[in-house]
Design a protein around this motif. Structure first.
Motif, mmCIF file in Angstrom:
data_model
loop_
_atom_site.group_PDB
_atom_site.id
_atom_site.type_symbol
_atom_site.label_atom_id
_atom_site.label_comp_id
_atom_site.label_asym_id
_atom_site.label_seq_id
_atom_site.Cartn_x
_atom_site.Cartn_y
_atom_site.Cartn_z
ATOM 1 N N LEU A 1 0.832 -1.197 0.000
ATOM 2 C CA LEU A 1 0.000 0.000 0.000
ATOM 3 C C LEU A 1 0.867 1.247 0.000
ATOM 4 O O LEU A 1 1.794 1.368 0.799
ATOM 5 C CB LEU A 1 -0.915 0.010 1.221
ATOM 6 N N HIS B 1 -8.086 -3.138 0.440
ATOM 7 C CA HIS B 1 -8.832 -1.899 0.208
ATOM 8 C C HIS B 1 -9.879 -1.689 1.304
ATOM 9 O O HIS B 1 -10.280 -2.626 1.987
ATOM 10 C CB HIS B 1 -9.510 -1.906 -1.167
ATOM 11 N N GLY C 1 -13.230 -1.559 -3.352
ATOM 12 C CA GLY C 1 -12.382 -0.703 -4.163
ATOM 13 C C GLY C 1 -12.746 -0.738 -5.635
ATOM 14 O O GLY C 1 -13.348 -1.694 -6.145
ATOM 15 N N GLU D 1 -9.593 3.380 -6.161
ATOM 16 C CA GLU D 1 -8.921 2.090 -6.287
ATOM 17 C C GLU D 1 -8.671 1.442 -4.932
ATOM 18 O O GLU D 1 -8.806 0.225 -4.777
ATOM 19 C CB GLU D 1 -7.597 2.257 -7.031
ATOM 20 N N CYS D 2 -8.313 2.230 -3.923
ATOM 21 C CA CYS D 2 -8.022 1.681 -2.593
ATOM 22 C C CYS D 2 -9.259 1.653 -1.699
ATOM 23 O O CYS D 2 -9.132 1.434 -0.494
ATOM 24 C CB CYS D 2 -6.897 2.461 -1.927
ATOM 25 N N SER E 1 -5.047 5.306 -5.040
ATOM 26 C CA SER E 1 -3.838 4.542 -4.717
ATOM 27 C C SER E 1 -2.748 5.399 -4.101
ATOM 28 O O SER E 1 -1.900 4.901 -3.357
ATOM 29 C CB SER E 1 -3.306 3.854 -5.976
#
Length: 497
Positions: free
Chosen positions: A232, A326, A349, A357-358, A383
């Motif tokens: 991450l 996520h 996500g 995205e996350c 992200s």
């Protein structure tokens, strides 16, 4: 809390199998007027504000369940309360911030309970025959005790210009600090608390004028949940706090920090004096995290409850799905608002490279009064950690959720804006009228981690075009024939652009 409030709540708890939502009967408070007395410096009368709270836990001193000390220090024995000045104008510590595009609620003044950070707005609007009233519950923390958060209340006549208080409330007409962290060592909410939703409910066996405010909130304890995922790029923290310059209250070098959080419930008859309701979990929370391997095994945060019908309440909350890497939103269901059954994850996500995205956090679900569909507004996590606001829709509010668009409905502002570092913690309010107009309240983060609460307004019927509110404040001078005083009232005359 007085005996009448306590009795009404106890009655509700024993007869709440058939819950109904009710129209609130707001205290008849009026917007504050500043008497100029032919002076250019308006001032308010000092009011000493004290806070009393109830607890349903046995062997707890009900009168002192929440410390009146604004420093919110668990070990403090001080009973001295600072005087506060309720005011409807914003903090003047930043000369440009009052008129920044979208900003409607700034930090509190120095030494106030909300001088360091504010967020998590829960905004409610009420229309009666003769007035319009807005209530906003939000979390805040001070520079004196930055490790602890509290919940406060501000009120408004138009949802734009807000009256606030720098200290704790005393009467049913005060504004300011309304709830502190628990002082019980075994409780789940000893570190921080944040409002999730306010629902006004009663049962068919309790008269409507005894309706009770139900506050669903996130409680954080001092228990750390260690988690490290080098894949991450974002820093995983809980509670998610702004990176305020000089504030190290939520930093652990080399690690992401998660304080275990769980959902809680408190009740009140005036929206100001709260009694915690003990849930089934041993800590007093409504329910626990998931088992090892489940998507919500780390923490439960941002509980937001929607009344669907008699015996059918839905709670939306977020956690971090460690297996998939996520943030995600799940749903739980209840018949009585206190005992909940989880139904699982409903939205996670986005695609690779997407603005979410996350994952998504801090969901707020609203049932459209015109067509009955469900709208979810949420904070998106990219992200690189950038925060924006997105929407999803569902026909039944359960598991069939679909994103409205593949781009944010609201993004951070341009460089040097008050919310140029990110936007989130959204709250959606549907306006009345023929036009399908919505107001979006949100927390914004600016340079140096300075936070505020902003407002954006929908353009047209589609929920993909929100513009930050801008407007001017006009001065309306009124001559009082009896006392020959001049009063100053702030009037909304602006428009969104």
């Amino acid at each position: 809390m007085d005996a009448a409030n306590t009795a009404a709540i106890n009655c509700l708890l024993t007869k709440s199998t058939n819950l109904t939502t009710l129209t609130p009967i707001w205290p008849q408070t009026r917007p504050q007027i500043f008497n100029l007395n032919f002076s250019t410096n308006p001032s308010n009368k000092n009011v000493s504000l004290l806070l009393t709270n109830c607890s349903t836990k046995p062997n707890v001193n009900r009168e002192n369940a929440i410390d009146e000390n604004l420093t919110v220090e668990p070990s403090s024995n001080s009973r001295t309360q600072k005087q506060a000045k309720p005011t409807s104008i914003q903090s003047l510590s930043s000369s440009h911030s009052l008129f920044s595009r979208g900003l409607v609620f700034d930090l509190g003044t120095r030494n106030s309970w909300d001088s360091l950070e504010i967020g998590s707005p829960v905004v409610k609007r009420y229309l009666s025959d003769d007035e319009e009233r807005w209530y906003m519950w939000y979390h805040g923390r001070s520079g004196e005790n930055p490790g602890f958060e509290s919940i406060g209340l501000a009120v408004s006549s138009n949802g734009i210009h807000w009256e606030r208080g720098g200290g704790a409330v005393k009467s049913g007409a005060d504004v300011g600090l309304v709830m502190n962290c628990s002082k019980d060592w075994w409780a789940f909410d000893t570190q921080s608390i944040r409002p999730g939703e306010i629902v006004i409910m009663s049962s068919t066996k309790v008269r409507s004028n005894n309706a009770v405010y139900w506050l669903y909130y996130t409680g954080f304890s001092s228990e750390n949940v260690e988690f490290s995922d080098k894949s991450l790029e974002i820093s995983l923290k809980n509670p998610e706090r702004a990176h305020i310059v000089g504030d190290n209250s939520n930093e652990i070098e080399g690690k992401s920090m998660i304080l275990k959080s769980l959902p809680g419930l408190a009740m009140s008859q005036d929206g100001r004096h709260w009694a915690r309701i003990e849930g089934e979990h041993h800590s007093g929370a409504l329910f626990d995290v998931g088992s090892d391997g489940e998507w919500d095994s780390l923490f439960i945060a941002s509980p937001q409850v929607v009344y669907h019908g008699s015996g059918d309440l839905r709670m939306y909350y977020h956690s971090f799905d460690a297996e998939n890497g996520h943030f995600a939103v799940g749903i739980a269901r209840s018949r009585d608002g206190m005992r909940w059954v989880k139904l699982g994850k409903i939205l996670g996500g986005g695609a690779n490279g997407a603005f979410d995205e996350c994952g998504i956090v801090n969901p707020k679900v609203t049932r459209n009064k015109k067509n009955g569909t469900y709208l979810m507004v949420y904070e998106c996590v990219a992200s690189d950690g950038e925060r924006s606001i997105g929407f999803a829709v569902s026909s039944d509010g359960l598991k069939q959720w679909k994103r409205v668009q593949d781009f944010p409905a609201l993004k951070k502002s341009e460089e040097n804006g008050w919310d140029c570092e990110g936007v989130g913690s959204p709250c959606l309010v549907q306006m009345d009228g023929e036009l399908d107009e919505w107001r979006l309240y949100y927390r914004g983060i600016g340079q140096g981690g300075r936070t505020g609460i902003g407002l954006a307004i929908s353009q047209g019927n589609e929920l993909n075009n929100f513009q930050r509110w801008t407007g001017n404040r006009l001065v309306n001078l009124v001559l009082d024939d009896d006392e020959f005083n001049i009063s100053l009232r702030a009037i909304e005359t602006g428009s969104n652009s």
